[in-house]
Scaffold this motif. Structure first.
Motif, PDB file in Angstrom:
ATOM      1  N   ARG A   1      57.665  53.980 -46.143  1.00  0.00           N
ATOM      2  CA  ARG A   1      57.101  55.276 -46.494  1.00  0.00           C
ATOM      3  C   ARG A   1      55.793  55.522 -45.739  1.00  0.00           C
ATOM      4  N   ALA A   2      55.007  54.480 -45.561  1.00  0.00           N
ATOM      5  CA  ALA A   2      53.737  54.632 -44.835  1.00  0.00           C
ATOM      6  C   ALA A   2      53.997  54.977 -43.364  1.00  0.00           C
TER       7      ALA A   2
ATOM      8  N   THR B   1      52.787  52.512 -36.387  1.00  0.00           N
ATOM      9  CA  THR B   1      52.607  51.272 -37.146  1.00  0.00           C
ATOM     10  C   THR B   1      51.143  50.932 -37.337  1.00  0.00           C
ATOM     11  N   VAL B   2      50.286  51.391 -36.392  1.00  0.00           N
ATOM     12  CA  VAL B   2      48.848  51.118 -36.503  1.00  0.00           C
ATOM     13  C   VAL B   2      48.266  51.813 -37.727  1.00  0.00           C
ATOM     14  N   ALA B   3      48.558  53.119 -37.856  1.00  0.00           N
ATOM     15  CA  ALA B   3      48.023  53.871 -38.986  1.00  0.00           C
ATOM     16  C   ALA B   3      48.592  53.352 -40.307  1.00  0.00           C
ATOM     17  N   ALA B   4      49.864  53.004 -40.322  1.00  0.00           N
ATOM     18  CA  ALA B   4      50.472  52.455 -41.532  1.00  0.00           C
ATOM     19  C   ALA B   4      49.822  51.136 -41.916  1.00  0.00           C
TER      20      ALA B   4
ATOM     21  N   ALA C   1      46.421  47.878 -45.425  1.00  0.00           N
ATOM     22  CA  ALA C   1      45.586  46.698 -45.201  1.00  0.00           C
ATOM     23  C   ALA C   1      46.418  45.519 -44.690  1.00  0.00           C
ATOM     24  N   LEU C   2      47.328  45.805 -43.745  1.00  0.00           N
ATOM     25  CA  LEU C   2      48.141  44.782 -43.101  1.00  0.00           C
ATOM     26  C   LEU C   2      47.890  44.821 -41.592  1.00  0.00           C
ATOM     27  N   SER C   3      48.374  43.803 -40.896  1.00  0.00           N
ATOM     28  CA  SER C   3      48.252  43.811 -39.440  1.00  0.00           C
ATOM     29  C   SER C   3      49.390  44.648 -38.844  1.00  0.00           C
ATOM     30  N   GLN C   4      49.162  45.173 -37.633  1.00  0.00           N
ATOM     31  CA  GLN C   4      50.201  45.966 -36.962  1.00  0.00           C
ATOM     32  C   GLN C   4      51.453  45.139 -36.696  1.00  0.00           C
ATOM     33  N   PRO C   5      51.327  43.870 -36.263  1.00  0.00           N
ATOM     34  CA  PRO C   5      52.545  43.061 -36.079  1.00  0.00           C
ATOM     35  C   PRO C   5      53.325  42.873 -37.389  1.00  0.00           C
ATOM     36  N   ALA C   6      52.615  42.783 -38.507  1.00  0.00           N
ATOM     37  CA  ALA C   6      53.305  42.609 -39.785  1.00  0.00           C
ATOM     38  C   ALA C   6      54.149  43.832 -40.109  1.00  0.00           C
TER      39      ALA C   6
END
Length: 312
Positions: free
Chosen positions: A10-11, A18-21, A26-31
């Motif tokens: 949803r994010a 993926t960066v904004a999500a 509060a997660l890393s972009q690779p995650a």
């Protein structure tokens, strides 16, 4: 697909990157990227199409987004409910009390309690002592408040205030100028007695026996507040608990009574079930409010026994 994966989906749909999500969650972009790959592998179809470094959801992804809306709405409501319970902003509390406490210490405590918790709902009933025990044991009320207590199986209790019985009379009574009233002082005056067989009624009779004074009431009543009303209109004098006179007006004079007759106010609850946080808080607030009653007699115009002794 679990709740966390749906949250990520949803994010990404909302932000298209993926960066904004990742920043929102509060997660890393690779995650985020790895989570999307895992979701697509589990689902067996593509969730996003990349266009100019932006991610656009496929119709299938939008279907998941829309279908999951109800889940997240319910989750948000649940989180709000948890917060309200933690902060005691909402809930329901049932209490019962005998008249001396129901008409004295409970109302101002209840007023402040509800003012700080406008969404809380209360049930409040005034009952005889036997009704307090039945209400607590029968789960009608979470808390009960009463003067005096006998041991009852299944009932837990705590003293919230201990005071002494007082003598009440009309303002123009011949004994009104006395600092302290003794049982012997009441000889020859009309007396309002508390009902025989009640805890307070027997306590008053015992105090007269200790003083070797006659106890011949003109009128007998069950409740101390009734005695106060009658005393203020000149029916007679009465020995009552220290709470009930607080309901009366300036026509009632209150004086310490000897021999000292101790009376305790109790809060009761069932041992069969744990108290709610709301009930624990109300119990604490009643306990705190009762401290202001330590000088109850002084507060309504009479010197304390200790003060009288010092002057003597």
């Amino acid at each position: 697909m679990n709740l966390r994966q749906l949250e990520i989906l949803r994010a990404v749909i909302r932000h298209h990157t993926t960066v904004a999500a990742a920043e929102e969650l509060a997660l890393s972009q690779p995650a985020i990227s790895n989570a999307l790959k895992a979701m697509e592998a589990q689902a067996g179809f593509t969730l996003f199409e990349r266009v100019n470094n932006r991610l656009f959801p496929t119709p299938e992804a939008m279907t998941l987004y829309e279908e999951s809306e109800a889940i997240f709405t319910l989750h948000a409501r649940l989180e709000n409910r948890v917060r309200d319970l933690r902060e005691q902003k909402t809930g329901h509390l049932s209490i019962v009390a005998t008249p001396p406490l129901a008409y004295s210490i409970i109302p101002p405590t209840l007023s402040g309690f509800l003012r700080r918790r406008p969404q809380t709902r209360m049930f409040f009933d005034v009952r005889r002592y036997e009704g307090i025990i039945e209400g607590v044991l029968g789960n009608v009320a979470e808390l009960g408040f009463a003067l005096g207590l006998s041991d009852h199986p299944g009932i837990a209790h705590e003293v919230v205030h201990t005071g002494e019985m007082v003598c009440v009379m009309p303002a123009r009574h011949p004994l009104a100028d006395h600092d302290v009233i003794s049982a012997r002082d009441l000889a020859g005056f009309p007396l309002i007695g508390l009902e025989r067989g009640t805890r307070l009624g027997e306590a008053v009779r015992e105090s007269f026996r200790q003083a070797d004074a006659d106890f011949q009431p003109t009128v007998e009543v069950r409740y101390c507040n009734t005695a106060c009303v009658l005393a203020s209109t000149g029916v007679g004098l009465a020995v009552v608990d220290p709470f009930s006179p607080r309901q009366s007006g300036p026509d009632l004079v209150v004086r310490p009574f000897t021999p000292c007759t101790t009376v305790s106010a109790y809060v009761l609850w069932s041992e069969a079930r744990p108290l709610s946080n709301l009930a624990k808080t109300f119990r604490n607030e009643v306990r705190n409010a009762s401290r202001s009653l330590a000088g109850c007699v002084d507060a309504i115009g009479a010197p304390s026994l200790a003060a009288s002794a010092e002057r003597g």
